[in-house]
Design an enzyme around this catalytic site. Structure first.
Site, short mmCIF file in Angstrom:
data_model
loop_
_atom_site.label_atom_id
_atom_site.label_comp_id
_atom_site.label_asym_id
_atom_site.label_seq_id
_atom_site.Cartn_x
_atom_site.Cartn_y
_atom_site.Cartn_z
CD GLU A 131 -3.15 -0.97 0.77
OE1 GLU A 131 -3.34 0.08 0.16
OE2 GLU A 131 -3.97 -1.89 0.85
CG HIS A 180 -5.70 0.45 6.23
ND1 HIS A 180 -7.07 0.56 6.27
CD2 HIS A 180 -5.43 -0.78 5.72
CE1 HIS A 180 -7.60 -0.57 5.81
NE2 HIS A 180 -6.64 -1.39 5.47
CG HIS A 209 -8.73 -4.61 8.59
ND1 HIS A 209 -8.16 -5.76 8.11
CD2 HIS A 209 -8.48 -3.65 7.65
CE1 HIS A 209 -7.58 -5.53 6.95
NE2 HIS A 209 -7.75 -4.25 6.65
CG HIS A 260 -10.75 -2.73 3.16
ND1 HIS A 260 -9.97 -2.51 2.04
CD2 HIS A 260 -9.87 -3.04 4.14
CE1 HIS A 260 -8.70 -2.71 2.33
NE2 HIS A 260 -8.61 -3.03 3.60
ZN LIG Z 1 -6.96 -3.29 4.88
#
Ligand SMILES: [Zn+2]
Length: 266
Positions: A115, A136, A138, A208
């Site tokens: 990423e 980032h 979850h 996501h």
């Molecule tokens: Zn992810």
């Protein structure tokens, strides 16, 4: 020799990254290699020549980031391992002055998260506003809410989360944006995220995860944590069989005024 030797400030920045990585894992937000972190550490890197361990060309240039250095979690690395040893499960990279390539400068050759171009695109956009961290992860409760179509409309989810507890309005003053589902790691996802970050602190990716941007990694984590709390209040009420009332618009507006926050959408 580790880049951390004789560099207390960089060591302290790594300790903060390790602390937050540990929270992401213990919160249950970082299954397997889920999530990634990048932090602009330019100010902690001693100026002068550093022999690069490896050089990689970027898919595009990130003009605002020429010469900047970042800690980035490694591709395929588990957040629970980053928590134990960030530099063994991530890399410090420094972009070339033209920002079209980067050198891995510490401590060993570990490929950054796949990423990375998305993270750099977001740093490139947010740097002028003082952002240093892209995180980032979850969070289960927040992701669950993005499975409800009503919450995918602009401002519906963000306003609901604000209304669950006063701290949410204060800790996440620019609110939560929503990005419709895109393939993970795609340029479309990065571009949609940047558009949503123009007027929000945190962005939810449909089905996501979430991505938060901030000046400090602990504060950035706190935003996601507070939103997760708001989501838990909502879901707890629903589990108990009722729709939570939520704070009124007048109550939210009172907080905005008293705490001198920006109006929604700024
Ligand atoms: Zn992810």
């Amino acid at each position: 020799m580790s880049i951390l030797e004789n560099n207390e400030k960089l060591s302290s920045a790594m300790a903060d990254i390790a602390e937050v990585a540990g929270y992401l894992w213990t919160k249950g937000w970082a299954e397997r290699n889920g999530g990634n972190i990048s932090v602009n550490v330019t100010e902690f890197i001693t100026p002068g020549a550093i022999t690069p361990l490896s050089t990689v060309t970027l898919p595009r240039r990130f003009p605002a980031l020429g010469g900047d250095a970042f800690y980035v979690t490694g591709t395929g690395k588990r957040m629970r391992d980053v928590a134990k040893a960030p530099l063994q499960h991530g890399a410090i990279i420094r972009l070339h002055p033209d920002a079209g390539a980067y050198d891995i400068i510490a401590d060993r050759i570990i490929a950054p998260t796949s990423e990375l171009p998305s993270h750099l695109a977001i740093h490139d956009f947010a740097r002028a506003g003082g952002a240093k961290v892209v995180c980032h992860t979850h969070p289960t409760d927040l992701i669950a809410l993005t499975h409800r179509r009503e919450f995918l409309q602009p401002r519906v989810l963000g306003r609901m989360l604000w209304s669950m507890i006063p701290e949410a309005r204060i800790v996440v003053p620019r609110g939560v944006g929503i990005v419709p589902y895109h393939l993970p790691g795609s340029l479309e996802l990065a571009d949609a995220t940047i558009a949503a970050l123009d007027s929000h602190d945190v962005v939810m990716w449909e089905k996501h995860g979430c991505l938060a941007v901030g000046a400090d990694i602990i504060d950035t984590f706190d935003m996601i944590d507070t939103l997760s709390k708001a989501a838990q209040i909502y879901l707890s009420a629903r589990l108990a069989g009722f729709e939570p009332e939520g704070m009124s618009n007048d109550e939210l507006e009172e907080i905005r005024r008293v705490f001198n926050l920006l109006p929604e959408g700024n």
